[in-house]
Every structure is written in structure tokens, then in C-alpha cells.
Design a protein around this motif. Structure first.
Motif, short mmCIF file in Angstrom:
data_model
loop_
_atom_site.label_atom_id
_atom_site.label_comp_id
_atom_site.label_asym_id
_atom_site.label_seq_id
_atom_site.Cartn_x
_atom_site.Cartn_y
_atom_site.Cartn_z
N ALA A 53 0.84 -1.19 0.00
CA ALA A 53 0.00 0.00 0.00
C ALA A 53 0.88 1.24 0.00
O ALA A 53 1.96 1.25 0.58
N ALA A 54 0.40 2.31 -0.64
CA ALA A 54 1.18 3.53 -0.75
C ALA A 54 1.32 4.25 0.59
O ALA A 54 2.36 4.85 0.86
N ASP A 55 0.28 4.22 1.41
CA ASP A 55 0.33 4.86 2.71
C ASP A 55 -0.64 4.16 3.67
O ASP A 55 -1.38 3.28 3.26
N PRO A 56 -0.62 4.50 4.94
CA PRO A 56 -1.49 3.81 5.91
C PRO A 56 -2.98 3.98 5.62
O PRO A 56 -3.78 3.08 5.92
N GLU A 57 -3.39 5.10 5.03
CA GLU A 57 -4.80 5.30 4.70
C GLU A 57 -5.26 4.31 3.63
O GLU A 57 -6.36 3.76 3.70
N VAL A 58 -4.41 4.07 2.64
CA VAL A 58 -4.75 3.09 1.60
C VAL A 58 -4.81 1.69 2.20
O VAL A 58 -5.68 0.89 1.85
N ALA A 59 -3.91 1.38 3.12
CA ALA A 59 -3.93 0.08 3.78
C ALA A 59 -5.23 -0.10 4.56
O ALA A 59 -5.83 -1.19 4.54
N ALA A 60 -5.69 0.95 5.23
CA ALA A 60 -6.96 0.87 5.96
C ALA A 60 -8.14 0.69 5.01
O ALA A 60 -9.08 -0.07 5.31
N GLU A 61 -8.10 1.33 3.85
CA GLU A 61 -9.17 1.16 2.87
C GLU A 61 -9.17 -0.24 2.28
O GLU A 61 -10.24 -0.80 2.02
N ILE A 62 -8.01 -0.82 2.09
CA ILE A 62 -7.94 -2.20 1.58
C ILE A 62 -8.59 -3.14 2.59
O ILE A 62 -9.38 -4.02 2.22
N ARG A 63 -8.26 -2.95 3.86
CA ARG A 63 -8.89 -3.79 4.89
C ARG A 63 -10.39 -3.54 4.97
O ARG A 63 -11.16 -4.47 5.18
N ARG A 64 -10.80 -2.32 4.80
CA ARG A 64 -12.22 -1.97 4.90
C ARG A 64 -13.04 -2.53 3.74
O ARG A 64 -14.10 -3.11 3.94
N TYR A 65 -12.57 -2.34 2.51
CA TYR A 65 -13.35 -2.73 1.34
C TYR A 65 -13.17 -4.19 0.93
O TYR A 65 -14.08 -4.78 0.35
N TYR A 66 -12.00 -4.77 1.19
CA TYR A 66 -11.71 -6.10 0.67
C TYR A 66 -11.47 -7.15 1.76
O TYR A 66 -11.21 -8.30 1.44
N PHE A 67 -11.51 -6.77 3.03
CA PHE A 67 -11.39 -7.69 4.16
C PHE A 67 -10.12 -8.53 4.10
O PHE A 67 -10.14 -9.74 4.25
N ILE A 68 -9.00 -7.86 3.85
CA ILE A 68 -7.70 -8.51 3.78
C ILE A 68 -7.06 -8.45 5.17
O ILE A 68 -7.14 -7.44 5.86
N GLN A 69 -6.40 -9.54 5.57
CA GLN A 69 -5.73 -9.55 6.86
C GLN A 69 -4.61 -8.52 6.90
O GLN A 69 -3.95 -8.25 5.90
N LYS A 70 -4.38 -8.01 8.08
CA LYS A 70 -3.39 -6.95 8.27
C LYS A 70 -1.97 -7.42 7.96
O LYS A 70 -1.14 -6.66 7.48
N ASP A 71 -1.67 -8.69 8.22
CA ASP A 71 -0.30 -9.19 8.01
C ASP A 71 0.06 -9.36 6.54
O ASP A 71 1.24 -9.45 6.21
N ARG A 72 -0.91 -9.37 5.63
CA ARG A 72 -0.62 -9.48 4.20
C ARG A 72 -0.32 -8.14 3.56
O ARG A 72 0.16 -8.09 2.43
N ILE A 73 -0.59 -7.04 4.27
CA ILE A 73 -0.42 -5.70 3.72
C ILE A 73 0.84 -5.06 4.27
O ILE A 73 1.07 -5.05 5.48
N THR A 74 1.65 -4.53 3.38
CA THR A 74 2.86 -3.81 3.76
C THR A 74 2.72 -2.37 3.28
O THR A 74 2.34 -2.13 2.14
N VAL A 75 3.03 -1.43 4.15
CA VAL A 75 2.97 -0.01 3.78
C VAL A 75 4.33 0.41 3.24
O VAL A 75 5.36 0.16 3.87
N ARG A 76 4.32 1.01 2.07
CA ARG A 76 5.56 1.44 1.40
C ARG A 76 6.16 2.63 2.14
O ARG A 76 5.48 3.57 2.51
N GLN A 77 7.45 2.57 2.37
CA GLN A 77 8.18 3.65 3.01
C GLN A 77 8.65 4.61 1.94
O GLN A 77 9.41 4.24 1.05
N ASN A 78 8.21 5.86 1.99
CA ASN A 78 8.61 6.86 1.02
C ASN A 78 9.94 7.49 1.43
O ASN A 78 10.07 8.00 2.54
N PRO A 79 10.93 7.48 0.54
CA PRO A 79 12.22 8.11 0.88
C PRO A 79 12.07 9.63 0.88
O PRO A 79 11.44 10.20 0.02
N GLU A 80 12.65 10.26 1.85
CA GLU A 80 12.56 11.72 1.96
C GLU A 80 13.89 12.37 1.84
O GLU A 80 14.91 11.90 2.05
#
Length: 80
Positions: A53-80
Motif C-alpha cells: 500500500a502507498a500509505d497507511p490510509e490506503v492500507a486501511a481502505e484495503i482492509r475496509r473494502y476487501y477484508f484482507i488480513q493486516k499481516d498481508r499488507i505492507t505499507v511502502r516507506q517513502n524516501p525523503e
């Protein structure tokens, strides 16, 4: 949505940047294209071994809309 396949291990990875087409009614896509994208994304997520997922909000939407377990989702770290 970007799909990647590791050809050595045959694992599928799905990378999701945005799910605004599900959230916003006034999105630029019509209802047919929105349902088609939803169908394709649901199928890709079901077959994927890892989801990025691009950010934590997208990860939350994936869990909300598609009922995916939290351990299958990785949030991408954006380099700054």
C-alpha cells in the motif's frame, strides 16, 4: 494498481496507490468502469501473496473494502 510476479518463486505482488474510485461518487470513472476495476482488484488481491500500500490510509481502505488480513499488507516507506 500494479501487479508484479517473481518468476523464480511464482509469487504475485500487488501494489496499490489509490482507491479513490471506490470512495468518491463523483470520480471520473463511470459505474461500469468502476465495477470492472473493483472486480479486477478483488481478484488480484485474492491471488496475491503480498500487498503493498502507498500509505497507511490506503492500507486501511484495503482492509475496509476487501477484508484482507493486516499481516498481508505492507505499507511502502517513502524516501525523503
Amino acid at each position: 494498481m500494479k501487479k508484479h510476479t517473481d518468476y523464480k518463486s511464482k509469487k504475485r505482488v500487488v501494489e496499490i496507490d489509490d482507491l479513490s474510485f471506490l470512495r468518491d461518487r463523483d470520480h471520473r470513472y463511470g459505474w461500469i468502469r468502476r465495477h470492472y476495476k473493483h472486480f479486477r482488484l478483488r481478484r488480484a488481491l485474492r491471488k496475491a501473496k503480498a500487498i503493498i500500500a502507498a500509505d497507511p490510509e490506503v492500507a486501511a481502505e484495503i482492509r475496509r473494502y476487501y477484508f484482507i488480513q493486516k499481516d498481508r499488507i505492507t505499507v511502502r516507506q517513502n524516501p525523503e
